[in-house]
Design a protein around this motif. Structure first.
Motif, PDB file in Angstrom:
ATOM      1  N   UNK A   1      35.562  37.803  34.158  1.00  0.00           N
ATOM      2  CA  UNK A   1      36.996  37.528  34.340  1.00  0.00           C
ATOM      3  C   UNK A   1      37.220  36.112  34.852  1.00  0.00           C
ATOM      4  N   UNK A   2      36.371  35.687  35.776  1.00  0.00           N
ATOM      5  CA  UNK A   2      36.545  34.378  36.397  1.00  0.00           C
ATOM      6  C   UNK A   2      35.929  33.240  35.581  1.00  0.00           C
ATOM      7  N   UNK A   3      34.963  33.549  34.731  1.00  0.00           N
ATOM      8  CA  UNK A   3      34.267  32.502  33.985  1.00  0.00           C
ATOM      9  C   UNK A   3      33.069  31.957  34.748  1.00  0.00           C
ATOM     10  N   UNK A   4      32.345  32.836  35.430  1.00  0.00           N
ATOM     11  CA  UNK A   4      31.177  32.456  36.230  1.00  0.00           C
ATOM     12  C   UNK A   4      29.920  32.976  35.537  1.00  0.00           C
ATOM     13  N   UNK A   5      28.942  32.112  35.390  1.00  0.00           N
ATOM     14  CA  UNK A   5      27.712  32.473  34.683  1.00  0.00           C
ATOM     15  C   UNK A   5      26.852  33.439  35.491  1.00  0.00           C
ATOM     16  N   UNK A   6      26.658  33.149  36.767  1.00  0.00           N
ATOM     17  CA  UNK A   6      25.861  34.002  37.642  1.00  0.00           C
ATOM     18  C   UNK A   6      26.272  33.752  39.080  1.00  0.00           C
ATOM     19  N   UNK A   7      25.883  34.661  39.974  1.00  0.00           N
ATOM     20  CA  UNK A   7      26.306  34.550  41.372  1.00  0.00           C
ATOM     21  C   UNK A   7      25.133  34.840  42.296  1.00  0.00           C
TER      22      UNK A   7
ATOM     23  N   UNK B   1      32.808  25.628  30.488  1.00  0.00           N
ATOM     24  CA  UNK B   1      31.801  24.942  31.293  1.00  0.00           C
ATOM     25  C   UNK B   1      30.969  25.959  32.055  1.00  0.00           C
ATOM     26  N   UNK B   2      29.709  25.626  32.255  1.00  0.00           N
ATOM     27  CA  UNK B   2      28.846  26.476  33.069  1.00  0.00           C
ATOM     28  C   UNK B   2      29.285  26.403  34.526  1.00  0.00           C
TER      29      UNK B   2
END
Length: 368
Positions: free
Chosen positions: A93-99, A3-4
């Motif tokens: 590593x965490x599965x995050x698209x952008x921050x 998932x995004x």
């Protein structure tokens, strides 16, 4: 299926290069710095004075407050908190698209006493964070900080923030030198923020010496940390919404971050009630506060608050809610931030959950 997920409230930890290389030389001694004493202990320095009650690394690494006998130093801050390439590794590593990245130490910039030093500190921070984001392969965005010690200096810094390609401006919820956010002197500042297509992010932290609900009552960290985030954000929300800032600047987007979600329903209901019964005292306010908040404001959620979302959806606020991982602070969930989020979102309808995962953050960041 992956998932995004967008982290709309992540943090960095400022490296020594910020105050040693980016801050203009004549202001370096009085800006925000980490200083090491003869015993190898690190302390915060602001206005040229060491704060012996503030050990910065303890708040800026995930394990920083777990072991009272193991006090970290600034050498222990994680590379993902100051290096763009390393931060991309954390996102993967965490599965995050952008921050979206916010300061840590420089959240205390409101404590800088001299307006010129404050302006120089903000200018330097914004240059540094823009450079960090350039190493993030298009997946890192950031806010710039503004020196509200001077309304005019803050307005000028907005133009610098826009030129750097940062997404918004950030300031604390406490009043800088007693200045309300609805003050006439800030109109050019708000016009500049909205006119440049930026958002405003109200983000507090503990440890500040600015006059506040916390500093006016407590010197115990448990007590002051309990109230510094929500109480100050409720007051900032009151200033911005009831003070007419949103109505005067209808293109303005404002977020209230890292203060929890629980206060919002109560506060908007109370604001609406006062608007109905005492509206004559705020004649500039033409629309219900909850309506204004719904159209122009955002608030961040912590994973374990997901159970509150159905009620907020009933209030029409589902499009206002973002998620923030808070990496690399001591109270973040790391590793496993997205896993924790998904466990709490699992009982919710897909549309509501996707709003928290990425859809609202995408709109807030101006990506759509």
């Amino acid at each position: 299926m992956t998932k995004r997920v967008i982290d709309a409230d992540g943090h960095i930890c400022e490296p020594p290069a910020l105050w040693n290389d980016y801050v203009e030389k004549r202001y370096r001694a009085d800006t925000i710095r980490v200083e090491r004493d003869a015993d190898g202990r690190d302390w915060m320095s602001i206005n040229g004075t060491i704060r012996r009650n503030l050990r910065p690394a303890a708040a800026c690494v995930p394990w920083g407050m777990d072991d009272p006998d193991k006090v970290p130093t600034w050498d222990d801050i994680l590379p993902g908190s100051y290096d763009g390439g390393a931060r991309i590794g954390v996102l993967d590593e965490e599965g995050i698209e952008r921050a979206l990245l916010f300061p840590s130490l420089y959240l205390l910039a409101g404590d800088i006493e001299d307006s010129a030093v404050a302006a120089a500190a903000c200018h330097a921070y914004n240059e540094w964070i823009a450079d960090m984001c350039r190493d993030g392969r298009g997946r890192l965005s950031a806010v710039g900080i503004v020196p509200l010690q001077s309304a005019e200096a803050a307005r000028r810094e907005v133009a610098h923030i826009a030129r750097l390609g940062l997404k918004g401006v950030c300031f604390r919820p406490e009043r800088y030198r007693g200045l309300p956010l609805y003050d006439e002197s800030l109109k050019p500042f708000w016009e500049a923020v909205a006119g440049d297509g930026l958002f405003a992010a109200v983000h507090g932290s503990f440890g500040a010496l600015m006059p506040s609900f916390a500093t006016g009552r407590y010197d115990n960290l448990f007590f002051s940390h309990m109230i510094c985030h929500p109480f100050e954000q409720m007051a900032a929300c009151l200033d911005i919404v009831a003070g007419g800032v949103l109505e005067r600047h209808p293109r303005l987007r404002i977020a209230f971050l890292e203060s929890g979600l629980g206060w919002l329903e109560y506060w908007l209901d109370r604001l609406d009630g006062h608007f109905e019964s005492m509206g004559q005292h705020v004649p500039w306010l033409k629309r219900r506060p909850s309506e204004l908040f719904r159209e122009q404001c955002f608030i961040s959620i912590e994973s374990d608050e997901a159970h509150r979302l159905p009620r907020l959806a009933e209030m029409g606020l589902e499009q206002c809610i973002l998620w923030g991982a808070d990496y690399p602070h001591y109270d973040c969930t790391y590793p496993g931030a997205v896993k924790d989020l998904e466990e709490h979102l699992a009982p919710l309808p897909a549309g509501l959950a996707n709003g928290v995962r990425w859809r609202t953050a995408e709109r807030f960041l101006g990506l759509v």
